[in-house]
Design a protein around this motif. Structure first.
Motif, short mmCIF file in Angstrom:
data_model
loop_
_atom_site.label_atom_id
_atom_site.label_comp_id
_atom_site.label_asym_id
_atom_site.label_seq_id
_atom_site.Cartn_x
_atom_site.Cartn_y
_atom_site.Cartn_z
N ILE A 56 0.86 -1.18 0.00
CA ILE A 56 0.00 0.00 0.00
C ILE A 56 0.89 1.24 0.00
CG2 ILE A 56 -1.97 -1.09 1.13
CD1 ILE A 56 0.01 1.10 3.33
N VAL A 57 0.33 2.32 -0.49
CA VAL A 57 1.00 3.63 -0.43
C VAL A 57 0.18 4.48 0.52
CG1 VAL A 57 1.84 5.61 -1.71
CG2 VAL A 57 1.76 3.36 -2.82
N GLN A 58 0.78 4.87 1.64
CA GLN A 58 0.07 5.57 2.70
C GLN A 58 0.57 7.00 2.80
OE1 GLN A 58 -2.19 3.57 3.78
NE2 GLN A 58 -3.17 4.67 5.45
N GLY A 59 -0.37 7.93 2.91
CA GLY A 59 0.00 9.33 3.07
C GLY A 59 -0.16 9.79 4.51
N ASP A 60 0.19 11.02 4.75
CA ASP A 60 0.06 11.62 6.09
C ASP A 60 -0.75 12.89 5.92
OD1 ASP A 60 0.35 12.95 8.50
OD2 ASP A 60 2.37 12.17 8.84
N GLN A 61 -1.88 13.00 6.62
CA GLN A 61 -2.77 14.15 6.46
C GLN A 61 -2.06 15.46 6.82
OE1 GLN A 61 -6.19 13.18 8.85
NE2 GLN A 61 -7.17 11.99 7.19
N GLY A 62 -1.07 15.41 7.68
CA GLY A 62 -0.39 16.64 8.10
C GLY A 62 0.71 17.07 7.16
N THR A 63 1.23 16.15 6.38
CA THR A 63 2.33 16.48 5.46
C THR A 63 2.01 15.93 4.09
OG1 THR A 63 3.56 14.45 5.84
CG2 THR A 63 3.91 16.23 7.41
N ARG A 64 2.90 16.19 3.16
CA ARG A 64 2.72 15.67 1.80
C ARG A 64 3.57 14.42 1.59
NH1 ARG A 64 3.66 19.99 -2.65
NH2 ARG A 64 2.81 18.23 -3.85
N SER A 65 4.17 13.88 2.65
CA SER A 65 5.04 12.72 2.51
C SER A 65 4.22 11.45 2.30
CB SER A 65 5.94 12.56 3.75
OG SER A 65 5.14 12.32 4.89
N LEU A 66 4.82 10.51 1.59
CA LEU A 66 4.18 9.22 1.32
C LEU A 66 5.11 8.09 1.79
CD1 LEU A 66 2.91 9.80 -2.36
CD2 LEU A 66 1.58 9.94 -0.25
N ARG A 67 4.51 7.00 2.16
CA ARG A 67 5.28 5.84 2.59
C ARG A 67 4.68 4.59 1.98
NH1 ARG A 67 5.66 3.50 8.71
NH2 ARG A 67 3.46 4.06 8.58
N VAL A 68 5.56 3.72 1.46
CA VAL A 68 5.14 2.42 0.93
C VAL A 68 5.35 1.37 2.02
CG1 VAL A 68 5.60 0.64 -0.79
CG2 VAL A 68 5.74 3.04 -1.44
N VAL A 69 4.33 0.54 2.24
CA VAL A 69 4.43 -0.58 3.18
C VAL A 69 4.13 -1.86 2.41
CG1 VAL A 69 3.57 -1.64 5.30
CG2 VAL A 69 3.69 0.85 5.11
N VAL A 70 5.04 -2.85 2.55
CA VAL A 70 4.92 -4.13 1.84
C VAL A 70 4.89 -5.24 2.87
CG1 VAL A 70 5.98 -5.68 0.16
CG2 VAL A 70 6.19 -3.20 -0.13
N LYS A 71 4.00 -6.19 2.70
CA LYS A 71 4.01 -7.40 3.52
C LYS A 71 3.85 -8.61 2.62
CE LYS A 71 -0.84 -8.00 5.10
NZ LYS A 71 -1.35 -8.48 3.88
N GLY A 72 4.46 -9.71 3.04
CA GLY A 72 4.38 -10.91 2.23
C GLY A 72 5.27 -11.99 2.78
N ALA A 73 5.40 -13.08 2.02
CA ALA A 73 6.25 -14.19 2.44
C ALA A 73 7.69 -13.72 2.55
CB ALA A 73 6.15 -15.33 1.44
N PRO A 74 8.42 -14.13 3.60
CA PRO A 74 9.81 -13.67 3.76
C PRO A 74 10.67 -13.94 2.53
CG PRO A 74 9.06 -14.72 5.77
CD PRO A 74 7.99 -14.93 4.75
N GLU A 75 10.48 -15.12 1.91
CA GLU A 75 11.31 -15.43 0.74
C GLU A 75 11.01 -14.53 -0.45
OE1 GLU A 75 8.16 -18.79 1.12
OE2 GLU A 75 9.33 -17.48 2.43
N ALA A 76 9.83 -13.86 -0.42
CA ALA A 76 9.51 -12.90 -1.49
C ALA A 76 9.95 -11.48 -1.13
CB ALA A 76 8.01 -12.92 -1.76
N VAL A 77 9.92 -11.13 0.15
CA VAL A 77 10.24 -9.76 0.57
C VAL A 77 11.75 -9.54 0.71
CG1 VAL A 77 10.00 -8.07 2.43
CG2 VAL A 77 8.02 -9.44 1.72
N LEU A 78 12.46 -10.50 1.32
CA LEU A 78 13.87 -10.29 1.64
C LEU A 78 14.74 -10.00 0.41
CD1 LEU A 78 14.44 -12.93 4.48
CD2 LEU A 78 13.86 -10.51 4.67
N PRO A 79 14.53 -10.67 -0.74
CA PRO A 79 15.36 -10.32 -1.91
C PRO A 79 15.14 -8.90 -2.42
CG PRO A 79 14.36 -12.49 -2.19
CD PRO A 79 13.69 -11.85 -1.00
#
Length: 912
Positions: A435-458
């Motif tokens: 997901i791409v999450q914003g902050d109502q107070g700022t214009r900054s964005l953050r990406v959060v990823v979740k999944g199987a460790p063997e898919a995320v770690l590489p």
């Protein structure tokens, strides 16, 4: 251009039924083989294909005729014996008894006919999963048609909330699909217009959807490649129909017992008919003698007593959460020696929870970093709340949201959705969601990823944390947890949110790992221990991965003394399966199992002579549930098809209930044997009077009449026999191994005890009473006792004493039959109030026959004087006492030999 190799069905105007092609191959090639295009078929082409392929519906085989099924049931060996008993009752002028026996035949036939419909109902239930209508592209336009009119090559439209009408390949768009009816896994999966995965089973292909499953979200176009019985649903229906229900062990044994009894009765009648003629007995007396032997040997009350005892077992199990649909299955449960169980929801609670949080540099220690990771992971979810405020959605994501709240970092779902700038749903090929999450107070964005460790770690931009994260993953998975890796990245301020997931899911920083755990039910470990004590193996057959299933197995005690894990059950060969299953000291986890795997395991166990109970909840489990001796469906999480295919339905989905059902089955089987001993024990005192009559060539008058035998068999014995069917389990019932599956319900020891011991003791007592009454009246052998003679009244009193003596001996036999091995004090004299009531009834019934004039005239009885009553009143104590001494001596002998049998054990020697 190189020409493609020919494929069956290719080169035709449309594919032929049974044409083989790979639905996961590139779309252009699939369309060529299906002779279709992006805009589907024309109405005329679809009509021609429908004529060739037939309607898109699951069809069952033709039903056998009702009359044929009825005739099979009415010709059952025990039914034939009951027919003979009914005929004799009518010949003897007892029309009421005759009609009662016919009613018993009809009731038992009705039960059997209902059982025959079970497999057919399961297939018919499968058909209800198909929708009635579908949206299809025909002649370049969208139209609504009946789902049964779909054909291979049709292009269908899929959208949220609809059922998928046929097996199809997604060619445009994407949908989220609930495949639980086929896979048994509750988590929804995405199906998109993606490329296929090399070597993956069809059910796991990321671009295929299947008939009868439900579209939970999204929109897509898909090309139909299979309809009707050629779909995955149709294949399961075909497996279900091929897996015919075989007779239960009790059904088979009752047939053998019935033929055995018939052979004994007919043989004795023939032998002694010839013997009577040889000693000069008149023909009328010889015929009376032969009829009396037949009636004495036929246990008219056996079949109804077994039926009612099993019905009592069914009611008892229903109160404990197990609904048994076939009466004979109660007995089969008692002989079960292998239980094949699912993991999720049966051994576990089917409720994921956030168990452990691991962060780089802090490990699994608690702190603000752990709460922050839990909150961040919960952002990467799509769960919602119902009107009642309960969370709904994927169980894994629900566990993340609840876990964040438990750690003091609750998630506001409305705020999550308001701040979200982008969403890339879970991709089964990538095994990721972001997901791409914003902050109502700022214009900054953050990406959060979740999944199987063997898919995320590489995808991490640095390798610093990879090794420690892998070690932590292995440690958490070894404890039975499902591990997800959580990573993120800051998106440059002032730039647009990423529109491509490959941009968002790269150059990540590891935030940590979360361990989700579906805890075992608290009562399962004790239930597994009881299985082991009872000599029952427990195997896990699950669609889950091997490490998680093995960890749960060890936690609940499965795998004692050894546990073997088959990580990819799809690929196991018959030879490997046989080697695993013949080793009695090994319990097995079959991971990543398919419907065929369950069926293969059930078949292999049956081939090795095991009595198998198999659990299941999905449509895919129906064939294995049919094939197992006891199919056990889940009442809460199971599908209608699984419940129809199963023999037993668990209303609480609890493994411990299966073990309770096994104990109940053992108790019912033991009780069946107890009342068989009781019923057979009075055969000897009924037969001996006729033998004395025949061997004396009529010098000794017939000590018992045919009507009096019928009064015993269908009157005095029935209620105590039924009461013996309600006996509680003897001590040690679940401490003995399962009985050998070839062991008959009637063993040699039982016959020796009933005919040779209890029967002979009773025969000696009743013949003593008969001669006592005659001799006290001045009778001598050969003296006339017919009607009009001086001794006729004395003779009538003597036959009445024989009749009353058999009844009082029955009382002693009923008390003795309550236990096969233990002393009466171990089970208590008053612990079966129904037996006491049954004894009271038979004594009252006998009193009525002896002292009421209308019944005296009907059954040929006469009032007994007080001294004869006092004599027969001692018979119960004498019969029970001699058997109690016999059992005490046997226990003492076994104890001296150091080989005492477990309490309530049964002998292995049985009749064929």
């Amino acid at each position: 251009m190189t020409e493609e190799p020919p494929t069956r069905g290719k080169g035709n105007a449309f594919p032929t039924p049974g044409g083989t092609f790979d639905p996961s191959e590139p779309v252009p090639r699939l369309r060529r083989e299906l002779a279709t295009g992006p805009e589907g078929l024309s109405a005329r082409d679809a009509s021609r294909r429908l004529a060739v392929h037939g309607p898109n519906e699951v069809r069952s085989k033709a039903h056998s005729s009702f009359l044929r099924q009825l005739s099979v049931q009415l010709a059952h060996p025990l039914a034939l014996l009951l027919w003979a008993a009914a005929a004799l009752a009518f010949v003897a002028g007892l029309a009421v008894l005759g009609w009662a026996i016919l009613a018993v035949i009809a009731i038992n036939a009705a039960f059997a006919l209902l059982q025959e419909r079970q497999a057919e109902r399961a297939v018919e239930t499968l058909a209800r999963y198909l929708p009635e209508h579908a949206f299809v592209v025909r002649d370049g336009g969208t139209r609504r048609v009946e789902a049964r009119d779909l054909v291979p090559g049709d292009v269908i439209l899929l959208e949220e909330g609809g059922k998928i009408p046929a097996d199809a390949r997604v060619t445009d768009g994407g949908v989220e699909v609930d495949l639980s009816m086929l896979t048994g896994e509750s988590a929804p999966v995405e199906r998109t217009d993606a490329s296929g995965r090399a070597g993956a089973p069809l059910i796991e292909e990321p671009n295929l959807v299947f008939s009868g499953t439900t579209c939970l979200g999204g929109q897509a176009r898909a090309t139909v490649f299979a309809t009707g019985n050629r779909t995955e649903l149709g294949r399961i229906a075909a497996l279900s129909q091929r897996s015919r229900r075989e007779p239960s062990p009790l059904e088979q044994q009752v047939k053998k017992v019935a033929w055995f009894i018939a052979a004994v009765a007919v043989a004795m009648g023939m032998v002694f008919l010839v013997l009577g003629a040889a000693v000069g007995l008149p023909l009328t007396d010889s015929l009376t003698f032969a009829i009396g032997l037949l009636v004495a040997n036929v246990p008219e009350g056996l079949l109804p007593t077994i039926t009612l005892a099993l019905a009592v077992g069914v009611r008892s199990l229903a109160r404990r959460g197990a609904v048994v649909k076939r009466l004979s299955a109660v007995e089969t449960l008692g002989s079960t020696d292998v239980i094949c169980t699912d993991k999720t929801g049966t051994l576990t609670l089917n409720r994921m929870r956030l168990q452990t949080v691991w962060t780089p540099g802090h490990g699994t220690s608690a702190g603000p970093w752990a709460a922050e990771l839990a909150h961040t992971a919960s952002l990467c979810t799509t769960v919602t709340r119902t009107h009642e405020g309960a969370l709904q959605g994927d169980p894994t994501e629900t566990a993340l949201v609840e876990g964040a709240a438990d750690r003091g970092a609750p998630l506001d779902l409305a705020e999550r959705d308001a701040d979200r700038r982008g969403l890339f749903r879970f991709d089964p090929r990538l095994r990721l969601m972001s997901i791409v999450q914003g902050d109502q107070g700022t214009r900054s964005l953050r990406v959060v990823v979740k999944g199987a460790p063997e898919a995320v770690l590489p995808r991490l931009h640095t390798a610093a944390d990879r090794e420690s994260a892998r070690e932590a993953t292995e440690s958490m998975a070894g404890q039975g947890m499902r591990v997800l890796a959580v990573a993120g990245r800051e998106w440059p301020e002032g730039t647009e949110a990423p529109t491509e997931r490959r941009d968002a899911e790269s150059e990540l920083t590891l935030l940590g790992l979360v361990g989700l755990y579906d805890p075992p039910r608290t009562e399962v470990a004790e239930a597994v221990r009881r299985c082991h004590d009872a000599g029952i193996r427990v195997l896990i057959v699950t669609g889950d991965n091997g490490a998680t299933a093995a960890a749960v197995a060890r936690e609940v005690g499965i795998g004692v003394p050894r546990l073997h894990v088959v990580p990819a059950s799809e690929s196991i060969t018959d030879g490997e399966l046989d080697r695993l299953l013949v080793e009695d000291d090994v319990e097995v986890v079959f991971a990543r199992s398919s419907p065929e795997t369950k069926l293969k395991v059930a078949d292999a166990l049956r081939a090795h002579g095991r009595i198998v109970a198999m659990t299941g909840d999905g449509v895919n489990d129906a064939p294995a549930l049919h094939r197992a001796h006891i199919g056990v469906a889940m009442g809460k999480s199971g599908t209608d098809v699984a419940r129809e295919a199963a023999t037993m339905v668990l209303t609480d989905d609890d493994f411990a209930t299966i073990v309770a059902a096994v104990e109940s089955g053992r108790r019912v089987y033991d009780n069946v044997r107890k009342f068989i001993v009781y019923i057979f024990a009075h055969t000897t005192p009924e037969v001996v009077p006729f033998l004395v009559f025949a061997l004396s060539a009529g010098a000794v008058p017939l000590p018992l009449t045919v009507l009096q035998i019928l009064a015993i068999d269908l009157g005095t014995e029935t209620l105590p026999a039924l009461a013996l069917g309600r006996e509680r389990s003897e001590p040690g019932t679940m401490k003995r191994p399962p009985r050998p599956h070839r062991q008959g319900v009637i063993s040699r020891d039982m016959l020796i005890r009933s005919w040779g011991f209890l029967g002979l003791v009773s025969a000696a007592l009743v013949m003593g009473a008969f001669f006592y009454v005659l001799w006290r009246s001045g009778w001598s052998p050969g003296a006339p006792t017919g009607e009009g003679t001086a001794l006729h009244h004395a003779y009538t009193m003597a036959t009445t004493a024989t009749f009353a003596g058999i009844v009082t001996c029955q009382v002693g036999t009923a008390v003795a039959a309550r236990t096969d091995h233990a002393a009466l004090r171990d089970i208590g004299l008053f612990t079966n109030p129904l037996l006491l009531a049954g004894i009271a009834f038979e004594l009252a019934f006998t009193t009525a026959l002896v002292y009421l004039p209308p019944l005296q005239d009907l059954f040929g009885t006469a009032a007994l004087p007080w001294d004869v009553v006092a004599l027969v009143a001692t018979f119960p104590i004498l019969v029970w006492g001699t058997d109690e001494l016999r059992r005490a001596r046997r226990r003492h002998t076994q104890a001296d030999a150091g080989s005492a049998e477990p309490v309530g054990s049964v002998r292995s020697s049985g009749l064929p």
